[in-house]
Design a protein around this motif. Structure first.
Motif, short mmCIF file in Angstrom:
data_model
loop_
_atom_site.label_atom_id
_atom_site.label_comp_id
_atom_site.label_asym_id
_atom_site.label_seq_id
_atom_site.Cartn_x
_atom_site.Cartn_y
_atom_site.Cartn_z
N ASN A 45 0.82 -1.49 0.04
CA ASN A 45 0.13 0.02 0.09
C ASN A 45 0.84 1.32 0.10
N VAL A 46 2.06 1.31 -0.64
CA VAL A 46 2.92 2.46 -1.02
C VAL A 46 2.35 2.99 -2.15
N SER A 47 2.52 4.34 -2.22
CA SER A 47 1.99 4.98 -3.83
C SER A 47 3.51 4.68 -4.67
N ASN A 83 0.65 5.25 -12.14
CA ASN A 83 0.77 5.56 -10.69
C ASN A 83 -0.14 4.40 -10.17
N TYR A 84 0.58 3.69 -9.25
CA TYR A 84 -0.31 2.55 -8.53
C TYR A 84 0.22 2.19 -7.23
N CYS A 121 6.24 -6.55 -5.18
CA CYS A 121 4.86 -6.50 -6.08
C CYS A 121 3.98 -5.25 -6.15
N ALA A 122 3.61 -4.67 -7.28
CA ALA A 122 2.56 -3.65 -7.47
C ALA A 122 1.50 -4.03 -8.10
N HIS A 123 0.44 -3.52 -7.87
CA HIS A 123 -0.90 -4.02 -8.63
C HIS A 123 -1.87 -2.62 -8.78
N GLY A 124 -2.49 -2.76 -10.02
CA GLY A 124 -3.56 -1.72 -10.52
C GLY A 124 -4.43 -2.19 -11.18
N LEU A 125 -5.65 -1.79 -11.06
CA LEU A 125 -6.93 -2.19 -11.86
C LEU A 125 -6.69 -2.03 -13.31
N PHE A 126 -6.67 -3.00 -14.21
CA PHE A 126 -6.37 -2.90 -15.85
C PHE A 126 -5.40 -1.83 -15.98
N LYS A 127 -4.10 -2.17 -15.21
CA LYS A 127 -2.87 -1.37 -15.44
C LYS A 127 -1.77 -1.97 -15.17
#
Length: 267
Positions: A149-151, A181-182, A204-210
């Motif tokens: 949960n780090v930008s 940006n996620y 790991c990093a995650h975003g909606l449809f990105k």
């Protein structure tokens, strides 16, 4: 097998990821173009000499005038003499960029594809000339463990569409740098979302449809701190179909390799 043939073979695999290095790789899914009045001075394009000319295939970041941080899979076992680094540009067609030749690829000795230690330092010549706007290093010093949960922000010239669409390449592979940006996610959540090989050497990093895509490999994942921008990750791998909401992106965790990076800077 030649370096290019090896890259094309890996790109055809359905398991590893959309980030596998290939001379035919291109450009960030679900991102936005970096505005014309903004610069990402630490971002570079790794380019490979082919029979059709020089082509972008991976990203990297400036950590010293003569050193570039990237993924091991972007240069290990390749003909380094055919690699050049383009710095100081937002658009790959910009003729005002600074180009250097790669001299050596120092891949981490523990590197195993899709397993661990996907990190390398390229030595280049001539050294880059820093300025206050378009060419500058990114901080990589520090061993602080970045939690979930780090930008964070990723930049690069990776493919914009989840799957290759060669018949409309002009729409899916623009030459202008893009960014996303996620947020980071914990390694536990990353494992639960399908990345069962993830280790503490990765983030790991995650975003909606990105997400990152072919051509983004080796690029810098950065976060803002009280001391300014800091690189926390290096694009390593994802799914073959990029930007799926169910699939996190996996990065090499830079803090894990802080000492090793400093050793490479001294050589």
């Amino acid at each position: 097998m030649s370096a290019i043939a090896r890259l094309l073979f890996l790109a055809a695999l359905s398991i590893p990821c959309c980030i596998v290095h290939s001379s035919n790789m291109r450009r960030i899914v679900g991102g936005a173009m970096v505005p014309e009045n903004e610069q990402v001075p630490y971002q570079v394009s790794l380019q490979f000499q082919t029979k059709r000319g020089i082509r972008h295939y991976c990203g990297g970041s400036i950590i010293a005038p003569n050193r570039i941080l990237t993924a091991a899979h972007c240069c290990k076992d390749m003909n380094v003499t055919l690699i050049t680094v383009l710095a100081g540009v937002r658009n790959l067609d910009d003729r005002h960029g600074f180009r250097s030749k790669a001299l050596k690829c120092a891949a981490h000795p523990d590197y195993q594809m899709l397993v661990t230690s996907d990190i390398a330092v390229l030595s280049i010549d001539p050294p880059l000339k820093y300025n206050s706007l378009t060419i500058a290093p990114i901080s990589v010093i520090g061993k602080e463990f970045v939690p979930g949960n780090v930008s964070v922000t990723i930049t690069g010239w990776g493919r914009m569409f989840p799957i290759p669409l060669n018949f409309i390449q002009s729409l899916t592979i623009p030459n202008t740098m893009r960014r996303i940006n996620y947020h980071t996610i914990t390694n536990k959540k990353c494992y639960e979302m399908g990345k069962t090989r993830v280790t503490d050497t990765e983030i790991c990093a995650h975003g909606l449809f990105k997400g990152v895509c072919s051509g983004d490999s080796g690029g810098p994942l950065v976060m803002k701190s009280s001391k300014g921008l800091h690189q926390v990750g290096i694009v390593s791998y994802g799914w073959i179909i990029c930007g799926l909401s169910i699939a996190p992106d996996v990065y090499t965790r830079v803090s894990t390799f802080s000492d090793w990076i400093q050793e490479q800077l001294k050589k």
